[in-house]
Write a protein that holds these residues in place. Structure first.
Motif, PDB file in Angstrom:
ATOM      1  N   LEU A   3     -63.448   1.085 -13.343  1.00 44.16           N
ATOM      2  CA  LEU A   3     -63.285  -0.375 -13.343  1.00 44.16           C
ATOM      3  C   LEU A   3     -64.266  -1.057 -14.289  1.00 44.16           C
ATOM      4  CD1 LEU A   3     -62.813  -1.287  -9.567  1.00 44.16           C
ATOM      5  CD2 LEU A   3     -61.196  -1.721 -11.421  1.00 44.16           C
ATOM      6  N   ALA A   4     -65.486  -0.544 -14.337  1.00 44.96           N
ATOM      7  CA  ALA A   4     -66.524  -1.147 -15.171  1.00 44.96           C
ATOM      8  C   ALA A   4     -66.458  -0.676 -16.620  1.00 44.96           C
ATOM      9  CB  ALA A   4     -67.901  -0.836 -14.590  1.00 44.96           C
ATOM     10  N   GLY A   5     -65.625   0.328 -16.891  1.00 41.93           N
ATOM     11  CA  GLY A   5     -65.518   0.865 -18.248  1.00 41.93           C
ATOM     12  C   GLY A   5     -66.766   1.621 -18.665  1.00 41.93           C
ATOM     13  N   LEU A   6     -67.389   2.310 -17.712  1.00 38.48           N
ATOM     14  CA  LEU A   6     -68.636   3.022 -17.970  1.00 38.48           C
ATOM     15  C   LEU A   6     -68.471   4.515 -17.745  1.00 38.48           C
ATOM     16  CD1 LEU A   6     -71.035   0.600 -16.077  1.00 38.48           C
ATOM     17  CD2 LEU A   6     -70.761   0.800 -18.557  1.00 38.48           C
ATOM     18  N   HIS A   7     -69.318   5.286 -18.406  1.00 43.39           N
ATOM     19  CA  HIS A   7     -69.355   6.734 -18.204  1.00 43.39           C
ATOM     20  C   HIS A   7     -69.927   7.005 -16.810  1.00 43.39           C
ATOM     21  CE1 HIS A   7     -70.559  10.917 -18.692  1.00 43.39           C
ATOM     22  NE2 HIS A   7     -69.671  10.964 -19.667  1.00 43.39           N
ATOM     23  N   PRO A   8     -69.397   8.004 -16.096  1.00 47.60           N
ATOM     24  CA  PRO A   8     -69.905   8.304 -14.750  1.00 47.60           C
ATOM     25  C   PRO A   8     -71.415   8.553 -14.697  1.00 47.60           C
ATOM     26  CG  PRO A   8     -67.832   9.438 -15.102  1.00 47.60           C
ATOM     27  CD  PRO A   8     -68.210   8.816 -16.432  1.00 47.60           C
ATOM     28  N   ALA A   9     -71.981   9.170 -15.722  1.00 45.71           N
ATOM     29  CA  ALA A   9     -73.429   9.412 -15.720  1.00 45.71           C
ATOM     30  C   ALA A   9     -74.197   8.096 -15.786  1.00 45.71           C
ATOM     31  CB  ALA A   9     -73.819  10.307 -16.885  1.00 45.71           C
ATOM     32  N   THR A  10     -73.680   7.135 -16.533  1.00 43.81           N
ATOM     33  CA  THR A  10     -74.298   5.810 -16.592  1.00 43.81           C
ATOM     34  C   THR A  10     -74.205   5.143 -15.234  1.00 43.81           C
ATOM     35  OG1 THR A  10     -73.681   5.606 -18.913  1.00 43.81           O
ATOM     36  CG2 THR A  10     -74.198   3.558 -17.744  1.00 43.81           C
ATOM     37  N   MET A  11     -73.073   5.302 -14.570  1.00 41.02           N
ATOM     38  CA  MET A  11     -72.871   4.703 -13.252  1.00 41.02           C
ATOM     39  C   MET A  11     -73.868   5.257 -12.244  1.00 41.02           C
ATOM     40  SD  MET A  11     -71.378   2.507 -11.434  1.00 41.02           S
ATOM     41  CE  MET A  11     -70.284   1.985 -12.727  1.00 41.02           C
ATOM     42  N   ARG A  53     -53.366 -25.249  -9.813  1.00 41.78           N
ATOM     43  CA  ARG A  53     -52.510 -24.056  -9.951  1.00 41.78           C
ATOM     44  C   ARG A  53     -52.342 -23.691 -11.421  1.00 41.78           C
ATOM     45  NH1 ARG A  53     -49.954 -26.268  -5.498  1.00 41.78           N
ATOM     46  NH2 ARG A  53     -48.453 -27.405  -6.754  1.00 41.78           N
ATOM     47  N   LEU A  54     -52.176 -24.698 -12.280  1.00 42.80           N
ATOM     48  CA  LEU A  54     -52.042 -24.464 -13.713  1.00 42.80           C
ATOM     49  C   LEU A  54     -53.316 -23.830 -14.283  1.00 42.80           C
ATOM     50  CD1 LEU A  54     -50.359 -24.828 -16.325  1.00 42.80           C
ATOM     51  CD2 LEU A  54     -51.475 -27.066 -16.572  1.00 42.80           C
ATOM     52  N   VAL A  55     -54.466 -24.374 -13.923  1.00 45.71           N
ATOM     53  CA  VAL A  55     -55.740 -23.817 -14.387  1.00 45.71           C
ATOM     54  C   VAL A  55     -55.900 -22.381 -13.874  1.00 45.71           C
ATOM     55  CG1 VAL A  55     -58.257 -24.012 -14.206  1.00 45.71           C
ATOM     56  CG2 VAL A  55     -56.875 -26.053 -14.647  1.00 45.71           C
ATOM     57  N   ALA A  56     -55.582 -22.155 -12.599  1.00 43.64           N
ATOM     58  CA  ALA A  56     -55.697 -20.809 -12.020  1.00 43.64           C
ATOM     59  C   ALA A  56     -54.766 -19.828 -12.732  1.00 43.64           C
ATOM     60  CB  ALA A  56     -55.402 -20.845 -10.522  1.00 43.64           C
ATOM     61  N   ASP A  57     -53.553 -20.270 -13.047  1.00 41.98           N
ATOM     62  CA  ASP A  57     -52.605 -19.427 -13.773  1.00 41.98           C
ATOM     63  C   ASP A  57     -53.147 -19.066 -15.153  1.00 41.98           C
ATOM     64  OD1 ASP A  57     -49.869 -18.239 -14.137  1.00 41.98           O
ATOM     65  OD2 ASP A  57     -49.798 -19.764 -15.733  1.00 41.98           O
ATOM     66  N   PHE A  58     -53.676 -20.064 -15.867  1.00 37.95           N
ATOM     67  CA  PHE A  58     -54.258 -19.808 -17.184  1.00 37.95           C
ATOM     68  C   PHE A  58     -55.404 -18.808 -17.085  1.00 37.95           C
ATOM     69  CE2 PHE A  58     -57.747 -20.674 -20.109  1.00 37.95           C
ATOM     70  CZ  PHE A  58     -57.131 -20.403 -21.319  1.00 37.95           C
ATOM     71  N   LEU A  59     -56.298 -19.006 -16.133  1.00 41.43           N
ATOM     72  CA  LEU A  59     -57.449 -18.107 -15.992  1.00 41.43           C
ATOM     73  C   LEU A  59     -57.004 -16.681 -15.628  1.00 41.43           C
ATOM     74  CD1 LEU A  59     -59.979 -20.477 -14.210  1.00 41.43           C
ATOM     75  CD2 LEU A  59     -60.046 -19.678 -16.592  1.00 41.43           C
ATOM     76  N   ALA A  60     -55.995 -16.566 -14.776  1.00 34.61           N
ATOM     77  CA  ALA A  60     -55.481 -15.239 -14.415  1.00 34.61           C
ATOM     78  C   ALA A  60     -54.882 -14.542 -15.634  1.00 34.61           C
ATOM     79  CB  ALA A  60     -54.444 -15.351 -13.302  1.00 34.61           C
ATOM     80  N   LYS A  61     -54.132 -15.274 -16.442  1.00 30.00           N
ATOM     81  CA  LYS A  61     -53.536 -14.687 -17.640  1.00 30.00           C
ATOM     82  C   LYS A  61     -54.600 -14.334 -18.669  1.00 30.00           C
ATOM     83  CE  LYS A  61     -48.981 -16.753 -17.083  1.00 30.00           C
ATOM     84  NZ  LYS A  61     -48.058 -17.787 -17.535  1.00 30.00           N
ATOM     85  N   ALA A  62     -55.612 -15.183 -18.835  1.00 30.62           N
ATOM     86  CA  ALA A  62     -56.699 -14.888 -19.773  1.00 30.62           C
ATOM     87  C   ALA A  62     -57.486 -13.667 -19.312  1.00 30.62           C
ATOM     88  CB  ALA A  62     -57.621 -16.105 -19.910  1.00 30.62           C
ATOM     89  N   GLY A  68     -57.908 -10.094 -21.286  1.00 36.65           N
ATOM     90  CA  GLY A  68     -59.204  -9.448 -21.493  1.00 36.65           C
ATOM     91  C   GLY A  68     -59.232  -8.037 -20.948  1.00 36.65           C
ATOM     92  N   ARG A  69     -58.616  -7.844 -19.780  1.00 39.17           N
ATOM     93  CA  ARG A  69     -58.555  -6.509 -19.173  1.00 39.17           C
ATOM     94  C   ARG A  69     -57.774  -5.552 -20.070  1.00 39.17           C
ATOM     95  NH1 ARG A  69     -56.402  -7.984 -14.647  1.00 39.17           N
ATOM     96  NH2 ARG A  69     -58.412  -8.414 -13.684  1.00 39.17           N
ATOM     97  N   THR A  70     -56.646  -6.014 -20.603  1.00 34.19           N
ATOM     98  CA  THR A  70     -55.834  -5.184 -21.492  1.00 34.19           C
ATOM     99  C   THR A  70     -56.598  -4.835 -22.762  1.00 34.19           C
ATOM    100  OG1 THR A  70     -53.782  -6.110 -20.629  1.00 34.19           O
ATOM    101  CG2 THR A  70     -53.677  -5.093 -22.801  1.00 34.19           C
ATOM    102  N   ALA A  71     -57.246  -5.824 -23.371  1.00 30.05           N
ATOM    103  CA  ALA A  71     -58.011  -5.587 -24.601  1.00 30.05           C
ATOM    104  C   ALA A  71     -59.156  -4.607 -24.346  1.00 30.05           C
ATOM    105  CB  ALA A  71     -58.559  -6.894 -25.152  1.00 30.05           C
TER     106      ALA A  71
END
Length: 139
Positions: free
Chosen positions: A46-54, A115-124, A128-131
Motif C-alpha cells: 500500500l505504501a509502495g515500499l520495499h518490505p525491508a524498508t517497512m 458531494r461534488l468536491v468529494a467526487d473530485f477529490l476521490a477521482k484525483a 494519483g494511485r494509478t500514477a
C-alpha cells in the motif's frame, strides 16, 4: 492542488516534529490506522515500499508506542500490525486547528457542493494511485 499538497506536507512535518515521527512513519501509521490491521507485506504494498524498508519503519513505530505487531490467531507465523488508538488521540490533538478550519470551510457549502468536491477529490486520489502504481511497476 500543488499548493494544497505543499501546505499539508508542511503541516504533517510540523506534527511529525512534535511527535518525533518521520514523514514516511506518519504515512504508514495513517495507512494502518485507516485500513488496518494489516500484514507488514500488505502495508509495504500500500505504501509502495520495499518490505525491508517497512521493517525499519515498523520497528520505529513499535518502539515509540504507535503500533503493535501481533501474531495472527489463524496462522501463528503471520504477523498483523495494529495502530494503538490512545496514541492516535495525541496526534489528532495536533491536527485540531486544521480540523476546525476544515469544518468551518465545509459549513460554507451545501450538500450538493460537498458531494461534488468529494467526487473530485476521490477521482484525483484515484488518478494519483494509478500514477503511483504505474511508476512503481516500471521500477
Amino acid at each position: 492542488m500543488r499548493d494544497l499538497h505543499n501546505q499539508l506536507s508542511m503541516l504533517n512535518r510540523q506534527v511529525g516534529t512534535h511527535l518525533d515521527l518521520k514523514d514516511i512513519d506518519m504515512d504508514c501509521l495513517d495507512l494502518v490506522s485507516r485500513q488496518g490491521p494489516l500484514s507488514p507485506t500488505a502495508l509495504a504494498r500500500l505504501a509502495g515500499l520495499h518490505p525491508a524498508t517497512m521493517t525499519g519503519i515498523l520497528d520505529r513505530l513499535e518502539r515509540a508506542g504507535w503500533i503493535v505487531r501481533e501474531r495472527d490467531a489463524a496462522d501463528r507465523r503471520a504477523v498483523i500490525v495494529r495502530a494503538l488508538p490512545d496514541r492516535g488521540k495525541e496526534m489528532f490533538g495536533l491536527f485540531a486547528g486544521m480540523n476546525t478550519a476544515m469544518d468551518a470551510i465545509c459549513a460554507e457549502y451545501d450538500d450538493g457542493q460537498l458531494r461534488l468536491v468529494a467526487d473530485f477529490l476521490a477521482k484525483a486520489t484515484g488518478a494519483g494511485r494509478t500514477a503511483t502504481h504505474d511508476l512503481s511497476a516500471s521500477a
